[in-house]
Write a protein that holds these residues in place. Structure first.
Motif, mmCIF file in Angstrom:
data_model
loop_
_atom_site.group_PDB
_atom_site.id
_atom_site.type_symbol
_atom_site.label_atom_id
_atom_site.label_comp_id
_atom_site.label_asym_id
_atom_site.label_seq_id
_atom_site.Cartn_x
_atom_site.Cartn_y
_atom_site.Cartn_z
ATOM 1 N N THR A 2 10.647 -12.040 -3.602
ATOM 2 C CA THR A 2 11.625 -11.308 -4.402
ATOM 3 C C THR A 2 11.479 -9.809 -4.160
ATOM 4 N N SER A 3 12.524 -9.085 -4.492
ATOM 5 C CA SER A 3 12.475 -7.638 -4.275
ATOM 6 C C SER A 3 11.415 -6.981 -5.157
ATOM 7 N N LYS A 4 11.214 -7.478 -6.370
ATOM 8 C CA LYS A 4 10.195 -6.896 -7.257
ATOM 9 C C LYS A 4 8.796 -7.151 -6.707
ATOM 10 N N LYS A 5 8.600 -8.313 -6.134
ATOM 11 C CA LYS A 5 7.304 -8.652 -5.536
ATOM 12 C C LYS A 5 7.048 -7.760 -4.318
ATOM 13 N N LEU A 6 8.066 -7.543 -3.524
ATOM 14 C CA LEU A 6 7.949 -6.692 -2.340
ATOM 15 C C LEU A 6 7.681 -5.239 -2.733
ATOM 16 N N LEU A 7 8.366 -4.752 -3.756
ATOM 17 C CA LEU A 7 8.124 -3.390 -4.237
ATOM 18 C C LEU A 7 6.686 -3.235 -4.720
ATOM 19 N N VAL A 12 0.994 -1.302 -4.135
ATOM 20 C CA VAL A 12 -0.467 -1.462 -4.119
ATOM 21 C C VAL A 12 -1.046 -1.052 -2.766
ATOM 22 N N GLN A 13 -0.290 -1.249 -1.700
ATOM 23 C CA GLN A 13 -0.761 -0.788 -0.395
ATOM 24 C C GLN A 13 -0.818 0.743 -0.366
ATOM 25 N N LYS A 14 0.138 1.392 -0.979
ATOM 26 C CA LYS A 14 0.125 2.859 -1.089
ATOM 27 C C LYS A 14 -1.073 3.314 -1.910
ATOM 28 N N ILE A 15 -1.357 2.622 -3.007
ATOM 29 C CA ILE A 15 -2.504 2.969 -3.845
ATOM 30 C C ILE A 15 -3.795 2.865 -3.035
ATOM 31 N N ALA A 16 -3.917 1.830 -2.232
ATOM 32 C CA ALA A 16 -5.124 1.668 -1.399
ATOM 33 C C ALA A 16 -5.306 2.868 -0.478
ATOM 34 N N THR A 17 -4.224 3.369 0.102
ATOM 35 C CA THR A 17 -4.356 4.532 0.988
ATOM 36 C C THR A 17 -4.714 5.792 0.206
ATOM 37 N N LEU A 18 -4.269 5.887 -1.044
ATOM 38 C CA LEU A 18 -4.637 7.036 -1.878
ATOM 39 C C LEU A 18 -6.121 6.972 -2.250
ATOM 40 N N ILE A 19 -6.607 5.797 -2.575
ATOM 41 C CA ILE A 19 -8.030 5.631 -2.898
ATOM 42 C C ILE A 19 -8.882 5.947 -1.675
ATOM 43 N N ASP A 20 -8.404 5.529 -0.511
ATOM 44 C CA ASP A 20 -9.153 5.729 0.737
ATOM 45 C C ASP A 20 -8.780 7.034 1.441
ATOM 46 N N PHE A 21 -8.283 7.998 0.681
ATOM 47 C CA PHE A 21 -7.822 9.267 1.234
ATOM 48 C C PHE A 21 -8.819 9.862 2.228
ATOM 49 N N HIS A 45 -3.248 -16.080 2.081
ATOM 50 C CA HIS A 45 -4.008 -15.939 0.836
ATOM 51 C C HIS A 45 -3.193 -15.200 -0.227
ATOM 52 N N PRO A 46 -2.120 -15.818 -0.718
ATOM 53 C CA PRO A 46 -1.277 -15.133 -1.701
ATOM 54 C C PRO A 46 -1.996 -14.837 -3.010
ATOM 55 N N GLU A 47 -3.105 -15.527 -3.255
ATOM 56 C CA GLU A 47 -3.849 -15.311 -4.500
ATOM 57 C C GLU A 47 -4.471 -13.920 -4.592
ATOM 58 N N CYS A 48 -4.645 -13.259 -3.446
ATOM 59 C CA CYS A 48 -5.257 -11.918 -3.500
ATOM 60 C C CYS A 48 -4.393 -10.860 -2.808
ATOM 61 N N ARG A 49 -3.113 -11.129 -2.677
ATOM 62 C CA ARG A 49 -2.220 -10.210 -1.973
ATOM 63 C C ARG A 49 -2.086 -8.853 -2.649
ATOM 64 N N PHE A 50 -2.201 -8.801 -3.978
ATOM 65 C CA PHE A 50 -2.056 -7.534 -4.704
ATOM 66 C C PHE A 50 -3.399 -6.953 -5.132
ATOM 67 N N ASN A 51 -4.481 -7.637 -4.847
ATOM 68 C CA ASN A 51 -5.798 -7.203 -5.300
ATOM 69 C C ASN A 51 -6.300 -6.073 -4.406
ATOM 70 N N ILE A 96 -3.882 -18.747 -7.648
ATOM 71 C CA ILE A 96 -2.780 -17.791 -7.479
ATOM 72 C C ILE A 96 -2.282 -17.391 -8.869
ATOM 73 N N PRO A 97 -2.229 -16.084 -9.147
ATOM 74 C CA PRO A 97 -1.708 -15.658 -10.454
ATOM 75 C C PRO A 97 -0.248 -16.101 -10.624
ATOM 76 N N LYS A 98 0.048 -16.680 -11.754
ATOM 77 C CA LYS A 98 1.417 -17.105 -12.064
ATOM 78 C C LYS A 98 2.118 -15.957 -12.769
ATOM 79 N N LEU A 99 3.061 -15.360 -12.070
ATOM 80 C CA LEU A 99 3.749 -14.192 -12.613
ATOM 81 C C LEU A 99 5.252 -14.414 -12.639
ATOM 82 N N SER A 100 5.869 -13.932 -13.700
ATOM 83 C CA SER A 100 7.322 -13.970 -13.808
ATOM 84 C C SER A 100 7.895 -12.703 -13.174
#
Length: 145
Positions: A2-7, A12-21, A45-51, A96-100
């Motif tokens: 979904t578009s919300k999942k993709l956003l 979170v990928q952007k956040i990772a780059t900020l943490i790893d500045f 491994h969709p269970e940890c895709r946003f972790n 896998i986290p169940k999210l609406s």
């Protein structure tokens, strides 16, 4: 996806780059063109895709090649140690986290707040600080404990 999942994924990928500045790619050692690369692929491994523990800096071209997965894992072990790597491996065994759609939207809004706050912090963090930031932000986003 979904578009919300993709956003949320992009956020979170952007956040990772900020943490790893200002840190070099775990595979190539380059400091430019880094993106948030997954240690364990989001498709397998969709269970940890946003972790955020599963997402660390990786050169754009290395991330896109799909041939540097083992080098990425080796980079994690080299920088953070075997115990932290094993912690990431354990993420891939969690349910896998169940999210609406509403959950994804809420997590995305929280991620945007983090991006806004962390975009102004342009300081290279220590290894321990980066782990703690990942834990803190995971909780703020609300998908992982």
């Amino acid at each position: 996806m979904t578009s919300k999942k993709l956003l949320l994924q992009k956020a979170v990928q952007k956040i990772a780059t900020l943490i790893d500045f200002d840190m070099p790619c775990l595979v190539t050692g380059r400091t430019r063109n880094n993106v948030g690369g997954h240690i364990f692929g989001k498709g397998a491994h969709p269970e940890c895709r946003f972790n955020l523990h599963n997402i660390h800096r990786q050169d754009f071209f290395s991330n896109g090649s799909g041939q540097d997965d083992q080098k990425m894992k080796d980079g994690i072990k080299r920088e953070y140690g075997e115990n932290y790597y094993n912690r990431i491996v354990d993420l891939a065994n969690k349910p896998i986290p169940k999210l609406s759609e509403k959950d994804y939207e809420s997590a995305y809004k929280s991620a945007l707040i983090v991006i806004d706050a962390y975009s102004t912090i342009r300081v290279r963090q220590t290894t321990g600080s980066r782990i703690l930031l990942r834990e803190r932000v995971n909780k703020m986003i609300g998908i992982y404990e």
